[in-house]
Design an enzyme around this catalytic site. Structure first.
Site, mmCIF file in Angstrom:
data_model
loop_
_atom_site.group_PDB
_atom_site.id
_atom_site.type_symbol
_atom_site.label_atom_id
_atom_site.label_comp_id
_atom_site.label_asym_id
_atom_site.label_seq_id
_atom_site.Cartn_x
_atom_site.Cartn_y
_atom_site.Cartn_z
ATOM 1 C CD GLU A 264 -1.658 2.185 2.123
ATOM 2 O OE1 GLU A 264 -1.220 3.226 1.592
ATOM 3 O OE2 GLU A 264 -1.827 2.054 3.340
ATOM 4 C CB CYS A 301 -2.406 5.932 3.339
ATOM 5 S SG CYS A 301 -3.252 4.870 4.508
#
Length: 524
Positions: A264, A301
């Site tokens: 990720e 994020c």
């Protein structure tokens, strides 16, 4: 509890001549209480070999024992008490309430995966009975998933608990039946050691093989590179920068036997302000936007790094209030000196673009690693003219895109790279236009949010924390929620296998209480 700084390899505490110290970002100085060991190539090999030795003994344990192991880890983490919170705060600059909440999430997701292990649906059981009368004769076929093998997990800088030593990647790998070798993040080695102690206690209490978990540290890249290249490792879980994730992907792909890297990496998470929603509640949206953007010093994020709207007086009012709100935003301590430096560099590149207007900046920093908030604006046409606008700036920074009309807004969305999230601020009178956007967003993001904000990721069965590249390396997966277990499993089919040789779960009638597909029909 006294920290030693030693490595944690298959239950053995191991020292090293290579040592480094933790860093307190709020003070801009090293923490001098203990020096932490850096792993050698032999340490990495020993950890990976121990994980390989533990793989079959661990993966073949009854599912109930595996579930109890996960629950024991959660119990031991909670038993660390205030010491864990204090250490994590000191190493990250994050406030106690944030760390306490993250501790709860960490324990909660371990217990959620324990329930998932017991449920058994992840086994994906299928049985197609033989039909010898068919031409050609139909064989007996039975399917289940099996764990892939030892997994290397990399701790994340921005979540010292929930995405690190016992975080979601570790929890899902252990739930799948895979031993874990953890590469601790150099930003919070003391926190990692405390969690490793908790996991070690859980290993002892539940009688698990010692190689089921190891922790290796190191400041340079060689430890992580060696871990991914090690032939015992069969998959990788990573949360971090795009550059870091791509480097690990190259190493994994170049192995004689390539392995998957579930990384990720990067996202700017577009927020679309639909016209009627902006008209009806522009003021509240402006304030909520700045609050989401500034949460945790913008070090999520899922931070809303991009806002799109159609130009007009309603947008002017939104921008004015958002700018005024941001101007009063205090500078916040960032996680590391390196992250702070990258944040300042990213803002400078945006500000230097001839197409970009700086709308507002927050209060001046008062400390060495404090990040100053910034809001930028650019037209839809100019946004696509310069690639700098597409890059993530990790911190309290966001770009507002003024689109001429809905066609241009759709055009901007269609040119975006893969993202973790997209958010629609939408009222009922916007639904017709929103229906036009949703198919575009489905091809671009892993999670579409209506009338909320992307910061905050619930750990549930239906959550997707992933998205097309470069948000993640594999947009078919998620690193949050129970579906994360599927990254570390693969299907195996057994054809005409004698009953005495079949796995217990594939014997006739053994599927009671577990979702299975038998002769094409779902049953439980």
């Amino acid at each position: 509890m006294t920290l030693t700084g030693d490595l944690f390899i298959a239950g053995e505490r191991r020292s090293s001549e290579q040592r480094f110290r933790a860093y307190d970002p709020s003070k801009g100085a090293e923490i001098d209480d203990v020096a932490f060991a850096g792993a050698s190539d032999q340490d990495v090999e020993d950890a990976c070999a121990a994980a390989a030795d533990a793989f079959i003994p661990y993966s073949t344990r009854p599912l109930e024992e595996r579930a109890k192991f996960l629950e024991a880890i959660a119990d031991e983490i909670e038993a660390l008490g205030d010491e864990l919170v204090e250490r994590a705060c000191r190493e990250s600059g994050l406030p106690p309430a944030r760390i306490a909440g993250e501790r709860g999430r960490t324990a909660g997701q371990l217990r959620l995966f324990a329930k998932e292990v017991r449920d058994g649906g992840w086994l994906k059981l299928r049985i197609d009975h033989a039909d010898p009368a068919r031409t050609p004769p139909k064989p007996d076929l039975r399917l289940r998933t099996v764990p892939v093998g030892p997994v290397a997990v990399f701790g994340a800088s921005n979540f010292p608990l929930a995405f690190s030593t016992a975080g979601g990647d570790t929890a899902s790998a252990l739930a799948a039946g895979c031993p874990v070798v953890m590469k601790g993040h150099s930003a919070h080695p003391g926190t990692a050691e405390l969690i490793a102690i908790a996991i070690g206690r859980a290993v002892e209490k539940t009688g698990m093989p010692k190689g089921v978990f190891s922790l290796v540290n190191g400041m340079g890249r060689h430890v992580g590179q060696g871990l991914v290249a090690n032939p015992h490792i069969q998959a990788v879980g990573f949360t971090g920068s795009r550059g870091g994730g791509e480097a690990l992907m190259k190493i994994a792909a170049a192995r004689p036997r390539p392995i998957p890297v579930y990384a990720e990496m990067s996202a700017i998470n577009p927020v679309i302000l639909m016209p009627e929603a902006l008209k009806a509640r522009g003021d509240s949206l402006a304030k909520a936007y700045v609050a989401s953007m500034a949460m945790g010093a913008g070090q999520f994020c899922t931070n809303p790094g991009l806002v799109l709207a159609i130009d007009g007086p309603e947008l002017d009012a939104f921008v004015k209030l958002a700018g005024e709100t941001l101007t009063g935003q205090a500078a916040q301590v960032m996680l590391t000196a390196g992250i702070h430096e990258a944040f300042e560099s990213g803002k400078a590149k945006l500000a230097a673009s001839p197409f970009v207007t700086t709308v507002a900046e927050g209060a001046e920093p008062a400390g060495p690693t404090q990040g100053r908030a910034a809001l930028f604006s650019v037209s839809g046409k100019d946004f696509l003219a310069d690639p700098v606008h597409l890059h993530e700036v990790f911190g309290v920074s966001s770009v507002l895109v003024r689109c001429a009309d809905m066609d241009e807004l759709v055009g901007v969305l269609s040119k975006l790279e893969g993202q973790l999230t997209a958010t629609l601020q939408v009222d009922q009178d916007d639904y017709q236009d929103a229906k036009r956007l949703i198919p575009v967003l489905e091809q671009t993001v892993g999670r579409i949010i209506a009338n909320g904000w992307p910061t905050g990721v619930d750990v549930t069965h239906a959550m997707v924390h992933g998205g097309p590249y470069p948000a993640t390396s594999d947009g078919r997966t998620t690193s949050v929620g129970t579906l994360a277990i599927e990254r570390f499993l693969r299907p195996v089919s057994y054809q005409d296998m004698p009953a005495d040789l079949l796995p217990d779960v594939l014997h006739e009638g053994a599927q009671a209480g577990v979702l299975a597909r038998i002769d094409g029909a779902w049953a439980k």
